[in-house]
Design a protein around this motif. Structure first.
Motif, mmCIF file in Angstrom:
data_model
loop_
_atom_site.group_PDB
_atom_site.id
_atom_site.type_symbol
_atom_site.label_atom_id
_atom_site.label_comp_id
_atom_site.label_asym_id
_atom_site.label_seq_id
_atom_site.Cartn_x
_atom_site.Cartn_y
_atom_site.Cartn_z
ATOM 1 N N LEU A 114 11.516 -0.076 -1.616
ATOM 2 C CA LEU A 114 11.351 0.224 -0.192
ATOM 3 C C LEU A 114 12.163 -0.733 0.670
ATOM 4 N N ARG A 115 12.103 -2.018 0.314
ATOM 5 C CA ARG A 115 12.858 -2.999 1.100
ATOM 6 C C ARG A 115 14.361 -2.781 0.960
ATOM 7 N N SER A 116 14.781 -2.395 -0.256
ATOM 8 C CA SER A 116 16.206 -2.137 -0.483
ATOM 9 C C SER A 116 16.670 -0.925 0.320
ATOM 10 N N TRP A 117 15.862 0.128 0.365
ATOM 11 C CA TRP A 117 16.226 1.311 1.137
ATOM 12 C C TRP A 117 16.304 0.989 2.625
ATOM 13 N N GLU A 118 15.381 0.161 3.088
ATOM 14 C CA GLU A 118 15.413 -0.218 4.499
ATOM 15 C C GLU A 118 16.683 -1.012 4.817
ATOM 16 N N ARG A 119 17.021 -1.932 3.925
ATOM 17 C CA ARG A 119 18.192 -2.784 4.143
ATOM 18 C C ARG A 119 19.484 -1.983 4.067
ATOM 19 N N ARG A 120 19.564 -1.065 3.098
ATOM 20 C CA ARG A 120 20.810 -0.323 2.884
ATOM 21 C C ARG A 120 20.976 0.875 3.809
ATOM 22 N N TYR A 121 19.858 1.591 4.070
ATOM 23 C CA TYR A 121 19.978 2.874 4.748
ATOM 24 C C TYR A 121 19.249 2.927 6.084
ATOM 25 N N GLY A 180 5.387 9.361 6.322
ATOM 26 C CA GLY A 180 5.861 10.731 6.166
ATOM 27 C C GLY A 180 7.369 10.796 6.008
ATOM 28 N N ARG A 181 8.073 9.957 6.772
ATOM 29 C CA ARG A 181 9.531 9.918 6.666
ATOM 30 C C ARG A 181 9.953 9.443 5.271
ATOM 31 N N MET A 182 9.241 8.434 4.748
ATOM 32 C CA MET A 182 9.580 7.927 3.420
ATOM 33 C C MET A 182 9.206 8.930 2.328
ATOM 34 N N GLU A 183 8.141 9.700 2.544
ATOM 35 C CA GLU A 183 7.803 10.763 1.589
ATOM 36 C C GLU A 183 8.933 11.780 1.492
ATOM 37 N N GLU A 184 9.527 12.095 2.639
ATOM 38 C CA GLU A 184 10.660 13.025 2.635
ATOM 39 C C GLU A 184 11.846 12.430 1.879
ATOM 40 N N MET A 185 12.076 11.147 2.055
ATOM 41 C CA MET A 185 13.145 10.464 1.311
ATOM 42 C C MET A 185 12.875 10.558 -0.192
ATOM 43 N N CYS A 186 11.635 10.306 -0.601
ATOM 44 C CA CYS A 186 11.287 10.368 -2.022
ATOM 45 C C CYS A 186 11.429 11.790 -2.554
ATOM 46 N N ARG A 187 11.027 12.774 -1.763
ATOM 47 C CA ARG A 187 11.154 14.164 -2.193
ATOM 48 C C ARG A 187 12.607 14.530 -2.453
ATOM 49 N N LEU A 188 13.484 14.131 -1.547
ATOM 50 C CA LEU A 188 14.897 14.471 -1.685
ATOM 51 C C LEU A 188 15.535 13.760 -2.873
ATOM 52 N N THR A 189 15.219 12.485 -3.058
ATOM 53 C CA THR A 189 15.800 11.779 -4.202
ATOM 54 C C THR A 189 15.289 12.355 -5.514
ATOM 55 N N ALA A 190 14.038 12.883 -5.533
ATOM 56 C CA ALA A 190 13.510 13.522 -6.734
ATOM 57 C C ALA A 190 14.273 14.792 -7.065
ATOM 58 N N LEU A 191 14.853 15.419 -6.039
ATOM 59 C CA LEU A 191 15.670 16.614 -6.239
ATOM 60 C C LEU A 191 17.072 16.284 -6.724
ATOM 61 N N SER A 205 0.825 -1.204 0.000
ATOM 62 C CA SER A 205 0.000 0.000 0.000
ATOM 63 C C SER A 205 0.861 1.257 0.000
ATOM 64 N N VAL A 206 1.923 1.241 0.789
ATOM 65 C CA VAL A 206 2.822 2.398 0.841
ATOM 66 C C VAL A 206 3.513 2.587 -0.504
ATOM 67 N N ALA A 207 3.908 1.498 -1.124
ATOM 68 C CA ALA A 207 4.566 1.587 -2.424
ATOM 69 C C ALA A 207 3.652 2.222 -3.452
ATOM 70 N N ARG A 208 2.375 1.834 -3.466
ATOM 71 C CA ARG A 208 1.432 2.420 -4.420
ATOM 72 C C ARG A 208 1.210 3.901 -4.138
ATOM 73 N N ARG A 209 1.159 4.246 -2.872
ATOM 74 C CA ARG A 209 0.937 5.651 -2.507
ATOM 75 C C ARG A 209 2.116 6.524 -2.924
ATOM 76 N N LEU A 210 3.316 6.020 -2.757
ATOM 77 C CA LEU A 210 4.512 6.818 -3.030
ATOM 78 C C LEU A 210 5.010 6.696 -4.459
ATOM 79 N N GLY A 211 4.491 5.721 -5.190
ATOM 80 C CA GLY A 211 4.995 5.507 -6.542
ATOM 81 C C GLY A 211 6.368 4.878 -6.540
ATOM 82 N N VAL A 212 6.606 3.981 -5.599
ATOM 83 C CA VAL A 212 7.894 3.292 -5.464
ATOM 84 C C VAL A 212 7.635 1.794 -5.502
ATOM 85 N N ALA A 213 8.485 1.063 -6.177
ATOM 86 C CA ALA A 213 8.326 -0.387 -6.190
ATOM 87 C C ALA A 213 8.552 -0.943 -4.784
ATOM 88 N N PRO A 214 7.789 -1.949 -4.353
ATOM 89 C CA PRO A 214 8.004 -2.534 -3.029
ATOM 90 C C PRO A 214 9.445 -2.983 -2.815
#
Length: 328
Positions: free
Chosen positions: A35-42, A63-74, A23-32
């Motif tokens: 998300l798992r890779s970001w959790e594992r790596r960072y 909200g924290r992941m939205e901030e991550m997505c915003r920054l990577t989009a920049l 559900s979070v992946a669909r909301r953020l437009g990120v493949a599941p």
């Protein structure tokens, strides 16, 4: 209803309303998998883990992941984006106003309005130029809603929002529009062609953009919906020359011809008359195809172009009308 909440009630409600990774992946437009890779790596992901259960995301986690997505989009590298997001106070943390990222480029904010979360996720993935996430979002959308709802409530609103942002920002963000259009077009063409019985001749539906017209996606969506309904089609795509259209109609003998025009400059009345007057069939039993015009370029009074010409409005009603003509 009116009783005061006991301490801890809000925390229980937040947990009860927690979301799955999908559900979070669909909301953020990120493949599941991302998300798992970001959790594992960072080390950024759901803060709560319960043994023997799937991970659940709270509003603070999202909200924290939205901030991550915003920054990577920049353009901020993922490791730096994760550190900055983890240092934030949570979902309501204030965001930087200076544009951040490389070269000070601001994130693309799309005025989507009240849309499905899949639409927001698709737009966010396109802004990040995250092709795998765009592909994943489209696959989930079409699998869950089909081509009609998928186009009307997810793909089209995202495309319109990107187009408006491009138009208001000069040539900026054209890469976002091109990437999203390419993947939407690819997704629409995945519908299997309707099977045709060789022992029983059928009169398929011809769909084509008028000469000079390059906007094909709405017509591709209509083609996909007709295929989903089992209506055989012949799709000729963008800017089909008038002579080629005439020959196609004469050789195929379609039950209907749909002509798409996005602008008034490309909506050719003479071409409509040509198609409407084109006869096909054996000598002595000639007949005509039904002619339907679609797109904002045509006048609402399409019958003035030639007798019997109809103007289609809306994907669902257009598909219904064409299906009825094919079945007649």
């Amino acid at each position: 209803m009116g009783a005061a909440q006991r301490p801890g009630h809000a925390r229980r409600s937040e947990t009860d309303a927690a979301l799955t990774t999908g559900s979070v992946a669909r909301r953020l437009g990120v493949a599941p998998t991302t998300l798992r890779s970001w959790e594992r790596r960072y080390g950024i992901g759901p803060a709560r883990r319960e043994e023997g259960r799937h991970r659940r995301w709270t509003t603070v986690d999202v909200g924290r992941m939205e901030e991550m997505c915003r920054l990577t989009a920049l353009g901020v590298p993922p490791a730096e984006a994760a550190r900055a997001a983890l240092e934030a106070t949570g979902a309501d943390a204030p965001r930087s106003r200076n544009g951040g990222g490389r070269g000070g480029r601001r994130a693309l904010s799309l005025p989507l309005g009240n849309v499905r979360q899949e639409c927001r996720g698709l737009a966010r993935a396109a802004v990040r130029l995250d092709a795998p996430a765009v592909e994943s979002q489209l696959r989930v959308t079409l699998g869950e809603y089909g081509f009609t709802t998928g186009w009307e409530e997810v793909m089209a609103p995202a495309l319109h929002a990107v187009g408006r942002k491009w138009a208001s920002s000069g040539e900026r963000y054209v890469e976002v529009e091109h990437l999203l259009s390419w993947h939407v077009s690819s997704a629409l063409r995945r519908v299997a062609d309707a099977p045709e019985d060789a022992s029983r001749p059928v009169a398929p539906v011809v769909l084509a953009c008028v000469p000079g017209e390059q906007h094909t996606l709405p017509l591709e969506a209509l083609t996909a919906v007709l295929g989903e309904r089992g209506v055989p089609t012949r799709m000729f795509g963008a800017a089909l020359p008038a002579e080629a259209l005439y020959e196609a109609v004469r050789r195929i003998g379609p039950s209907a011809v749909v002509l798409w025009a996005h602008s008034r400059n490309s909506a050719d009345r003479a071409l409509v008359r040509l198609v409407a007057e084109t006869e096909w069939g054996v000598r002595g039993a000639r007949t005509h195809s039904a002619v339907l015009v679609a797109g904002p370029g045509w006048s609402p009074r399409a019958g003035t172009y030639a007798p019997g010409v109809e103007r289609l409005t809306g994907l669902r009603t257009a598909a219904d009308r064409i299906e009825s003509l094919f079945a007649a």
